[in-house]
Design an enzyme around this catalytic site. Structure first.
Site, mmCIF file in Angstrom:
data_model
loop_
_atom_site.group_PDB
_atom_site.id
_atom_site.type_symbol
_atom_site.label_atom_id
_atom_site.label_comp_id
_atom_site.label_asym_id
_atom_site.label_seq_id
_atom_site.Cartn_x
_atom_site.Cartn_y
_atom_site.Cartn_z
ATOM 1 N N ASP A 90 -6.500 -3.003 -8.021
ATOM 2 C CA ASP A 90 -7.084 -3.658 -6.854
ATOM 3 C C ASP A 90 -7.291 -5.130 -7.172
ATOM 4 O O ASP A 90 -7.444 -5.501 -8.338
ATOM 5 C CB ASP A 90 -8.417 -3.023 -6.461
ATOM 6 C CG ASP A 90 -8.723 -3.302 -4.997
ATOM 7 O OD1 ASP A 90 -8.301 -2.510 -4.140
ATOM 8 O OD2 ASP A 90 -9.349 -4.341 -4.709
ATOM 9 N N ARG B 97 0.816 -1.224 0.000
ATOM 10 C CA ARG B 97 0.000 0.000 0.000
ATOM 11 C C ARG B 97 0.854 1.281 0.000
ATOM 12 O O ARG B 97 0.464 2.296 0.575
ATOM 13 C CB ARG B 97 -0.971 0.025 1.179
ATOM 14 C CG ARG B 97 -2.122 -0.954 1.040
ATOM 15 C CD ARG B 97 -3.105 -0.458 0.000
ATOM 16 N NE ARG B 97 -4.141 -1.441 -0.283
ATOM 17 C CZ ARG B 97 -5.338 -1.465 0.286
ATOM 18 N NH1 ARG B 97 -5.665 -0.569 1.163
ATOM 19 N NH2 ARG B 97 -6.208 -2.381 -0.041
ATOM 20 N N ARG C 113 -3.178 6.579 0.307
ATOM 21 C CA ARG C 113 -3.610 7.751 1.074
ATOM 22 C C ARG C 113 -2.570 8.337 2.005
ATOM 23 O O ARG C 113 -2.747 9.453 2.467
ATOM 24 C CB ARG C 113 -4.896 7.401 1.840
ATOM 25 C CG ARG C 113 -6.073 7.254 0.897
ATOM 26 C CD ARG C 113 -7.213 6.538 1.545
ATOM 27 N NE ARG C 113 -6.802 5.197 1.911
ATOM 28 C CZ ARG C 113 -7.622 4.286 2.406
ATOM 29 N NH1 ARG C 113 -8.870 4.573 2.642
ATOM 30 N NH2 ARG C 113 -7.174 3.088 2.708
ATOM 31 N N TYR D 276 -14.819 -12.580 -1.231
ATOM 32 C CA TYR D 276 -15.540 -11.350 -1.633
ATOM 33 C C TYR D 276 -16.710 -11.672 -2.566
ATOM 34 O O TYR D 276 -17.755 -11.026 -2.507
ATOM 35 C CB TYR D 276 -14.590 -10.365 -2.319
ATOM 36 C CG TYR D 276 -13.739 -9.585 -1.344
ATOM 37 C CD1 TYR D 276 -14.289 -8.575 -0.559
ATOM 38 C CD2 TYR D 276 -12.389 -9.856 -1.189
ATOM 39 C CE1 TYR D 276 -13.513 -7.866 0.349
ATOM 40 C CE2 TYR D 276 -11.597 -9.154 -0.288
ATOM 41 C CZ TYR D 276 -12.174 -8.162 0.479
ATOM 42 O OH TYR D 276 -11.410 -7.462 1.384
ATOM 43 N N ARG E 242 -6.300 11.847 -6.560
ATOM 44 C CA ARG E 242 -7.573 11.183 -6.264
ATOM 45 C C ARG E 242 -8.729 12.180 -6.262
ATOM 46 O O ARG E 242 -9.813 11.877 -6.767
ATOM 47 C CB ARG E 242 -7.425 10.508 -4.899
ATOM 48 C CG ARG E 242 -8.622 9.873 -4.312
ATOM 49 C CD ARG E 242 -8.790 8.453 -4.836
ATOM 50 N NE ARG E 242 -9.640 7.688 -3.930
ATOM 51 C CZ ARG E 242 -10.949 7.865 -3.813
ATOM 52 N NH1 ARG E 242 -11.557 8.766 -4.561
ATOM 53 N NH2 ARG E 242 -11.647 7.142 -2.960
HETATM 54 O O1 CP3 Z 1 0.222 0.470 -3.204
HETATM 55 C C1 CP3 Z 1 -0.262 -0.656 -3.401
HETATM 56 O O2 CP3 Z 1 -0.118 -1.599 -2.594
HETATM 57 C C2 CP3 Z 1 -0.949 -0.928 -4.732
HETATM 58 C C3 CP3 Z 1 -2.352 -0.825 -4.769
HETATM 59 C C4 CP3 Z 1 -3.304 -1.790 -4.058
HETATM 60 C C5 CP3 Z 1 -4.602 -1.386 -3.696
HETATM 61 N N1 CP3 Z 1 -5.283 -2.483 -3.258
HETATM 62 C C6 CP3 Z 1 -5.133 -0.033 -3.817
HETATM 63 C C7 CP3 Z 1 -6.251 0.385 -2.960
HETATM 64 C C8 CP3 Z 1 -3.180 -3.144 -3.745
HETATM 65 C C9 CP3 Z 1 -1.988 -4.072 -3.886
HETATM 66 C C10 CP3 Z 1 -4.459 -3.574 -3.252
HETATM 67 C C11 CP3 Z 1 -4.755 -4.960 -2.874
HETATM 68 C C12 CP3 Z 1 -5.979 -5.248 -2.127
HETATM 69 N N2 CP3 Z 1 -7.232 -4.717 -2.295
HETATM 70 C C13 CP3 Z 1 -6.077 -6.243 -1.123
HETATM 71 C C14 CP3 Z 1 -4.947 -7.142 -0.680
HETATM 72 C C15 CP3 Z 1 -4.024 -6.469 0.266
HETATM 73 C C16 CP3 Z 1 -4.601 -6.272 1.648
HETATM 74 O O3 CP3 Z 1 -4.760 -5.102 2.018
HETATM 75 O O4 CP3 Z 1 -4.857 -7.268 2.333
HETATM 76 C C17 CP3 Z 1 -7.402 -6.248 -0.648
HETATM 77 C C18 CP3 Z 1 -7.980 -7.140 0.444
HETATM 78 C C19 CP3 Z 1 -8.127 -5.284 -1.406
HETATM 79 C C20 CP3 Z 1 -9.566 -4.962 -1.333
HETATM 80 C C21 CP3 Z 1 -9.795 -3.570 -0.890
HETATM 81 N N3 CP3 Z 1 -9.473 -2.452 -1.657
HETATM 82 C C22 CP3 Z 1 -10.360 -3.110 0.325
HETATM 83 C C23 CP3 Z 1 -10.826 -4.007 1.462
HETATM 84 C C24 CP3 Z 1 -10.372 -1.712 0.270
HETATM 85 C C25 CP3 Z 1 -10.983 -0.771 1.292
HETATM 86 C C26 CP3 Z 1 -10.113 -0.589 2.467
HETATM 87 C C27 CP3 Z 1 -9.141 0.541 2.239
HETATM 88 O O5 CP3 Z 1 -7.941 0.322 2.457
HETATM 89 O O6 CP3 Z 1 -9.600 1.618 1.864
HETATM 90 C C28 CP3 Z 1 -9.776 -1.316 -0.949
HETATM 91 C C29 CP3 Z 1 -9.567 0.068 -1.427
HETATM 92 C C30 CP3 Z 1 -8.222 0.458 -1.908
HETATM 93 N N4 CP3 Z 1 -7.405 -0.301 -2.668
HETATM 94 C C31 CP3 Z 1 -7.602 1.717 -1.678
HETATM 95 C C32 CP3 Z 1 -6.367 1.668 -2.341
HETATM 96 C C33 CP3 Z 1 -5.350 2.777 -2.418
HETATM 97 C C34 CP3 Z 1 -8.217 2.884 -0.930
HETATM 98 C C35 CP3 Z 1 -9.219 3.557 -1.810
HETATM 99 C C36 CP3 Z 1 -9.125 5.077 -1.830
HETATM 100 O O7 CP3 Z 1 -8.113 5.663 -2.213
HETATM 101 O O8 CP3 Z 1 -10.131 5.657 -1.492
#
Ligand code: CP3
Length: 341
Positions: free
Chosen positions: A76, A26, A30, A152, A39
């Site tokens: 994602d 991540r 943010r 999911y 964003r």
């Molecule tokens: O920088 C990185 O790691 C690359 C981008 C990345 C995102 N999601 C962007 C994202 C990666 C590798 C993921 C993987 C992901 N997505 C996982 C596996 C990793 C983990 O955290 O266990 C999972 C379970 C998801 C599903 C997911 N996506 C959830 C549950 C959420 C909401 C929770 C949160 O963190 O906001 C997301 C949203 C998400 N994916 C964001 C980002 C940057 C936040 C959205 C935003 O900017 O508003």
């Protein structure tokens, strides 16, 4: 394009490195004001993911700002259910939400096996990012592991227990295997497409491994991860299963280069269980980065020593939290990069 910094690829393959490479799960997101600025110009998270120019911009931000040794493509794991026929929405402050879920045999037969062309926006983002990175650091592609994607698709959103998805394993095991196989086939196509588009390395995220028993994990998760590992031989490949401490010995047998660890496991014990033929990635508690700099340095160096100079990729044990201070995150990266054995 020859890479100027290929430390992470060498570490993954078990080749000698001058220092431990570092990137952060991540890292694009943010915690960076620069990400929030991009964003806020967009309609939402999905638009950012689906617009290659913007995905490329935020993928490169942590390379410029934090100095990490790899970029990870901004996308994602939920793009796979969508490509198979279940569109998702990313709800502000709530996380993912699916309008349709999988409940019956016909729901499963209606799903398609995803092809790289169904996810052309990811492939385009990878190709563009590779070009813009200009060989500075390797680009990591990724996908969710079949069990986490399954969870999911059944549940339709996040969950603390994933009890609906687990109920499906107990009540409909035959259907569960059918769905897991379809997800696996889609994931192999997707990861192969990412390699063709230019990904230098790949990672599989099994974020909800920890809700399964060891026996269920073997039957419903590892079996499919093993198929993916057997299919992906072109680039270094990391399997990260969060909270899967119970599966470490079995994971040592996977046909992948590297295993991600979370912070709940002992490093020496993990090495003993997984064996010497894998690179280990991890495993700092992201909450360490709330501490003062002296504590961050002390703990980061302790971690580096515990893993040793070779076959280690420094990372956190899970993703960065959005309220972490960017300067502390950057400091952690610097400490790793400056450390010598
Ligand atoms: O920088 C990185 O790691 C690359 C981008 C990345 C995102 N999601 C962007 C994202 C990666 C590798 C993921 C993987 C992901 N997505 C996982 C596996 C990793 C983990 O955290 O266990 C999972 C379970 C998801 C599903 C997911 N996506 C959830 C549950 C959420 C909401 C929770 C949160 O963190 O906001 C997301 C949203 C998400 N994916 C964001 C980002 C940057 C936040 C959205 C935003 O900017 O508003």
């Amino acid at each position: 394009m020859a890479l100027k910094n290929d430390l992470i690829l060498r570490a993954a393959r078990g080749e000698k490195v001058e220092r431990t490479p570092v990137w952060l799960m991540r890292q694009a997101g943010r915690i960076l004001p620069e990400y929030r600025a991009v964003r806020s110009k967009m309609g939402g998270f999905k638009e950012l993911v689906e617009t290659p120019e913007f995905a490329c911009e935020v993928t490169i931000q942590p390379v410029d700002i934090l100095g990490v040794d790899a970029a990870i493509i901004f996308s994602d794991i939920l793009v796979i259910p969508e490509a198979m026929g279940l569109p998702y929405q990313m709800m502000e402050a709530k996380g993912p939400w699916f309008e349709k879920t999988v409940q019956t045999a016909s729901d499963i037969s209606n799903l398609k096996i995803a092809q790289p062309s169904d996810l052309h926006y990811v492939m385009d983002a990878i190709a563009l990012t590779k070009k813009e990175l200009n060989g500075r650091v390797p680009l990591i592609g990724f996908a969710g592991a079949p069990w986490t994607i399954f969870a999911y698709m059944i549940e339709g959103s996040g969950s603390k227990t994933f009890s609906k998805a687990k109920k499906f394993l107990y009540t409909e095991p035959v259907l569960a295997h059918q769905l897991l196989q379809k997800i696996t086939d889609s994931t192999i196509n997707y990861l192969k497409g990412q390699i063709v588009a230019g990904a230098d390395m790949l990672q599989l995220f099994d974020s909800w491994a920890g809700v399964l028993s060891p026996e269920q994990y073997n039957e419903f998760a590892l079996k499919y991860i093993a198929q993916i590992c057997d299919a992906i031989t072109e680039v270094p490949f990391t399997v990260f299963a969060k909270d899967a401490h119970f599966a470490r010995r079995e994971m040592g047998k996977l046909n992948c280069t590297s295993i991600g660890l979370d912070w709940t496991v002992d490093i020496a014990e993990s090495r003993e269980m997984i064996g010497n033929s894998k690179t280990l990635q991890g495993n700092m508690d992201p909450c360490l980065l709330y501490a003062d700099k002296a504590t961050i340095k002390k703990e980061a160096e302790k971690m580096l020593r515990a893993f040793g100079p070779q076959r280690h990729i420094a990372n956190l044990g899970h993703g960065l939290y959005p309220d972490l201070d960017k300067d502390k995150v950057k400091y952690f990266v610097e400490v790793v990069k400056e450390f010598r054995f």
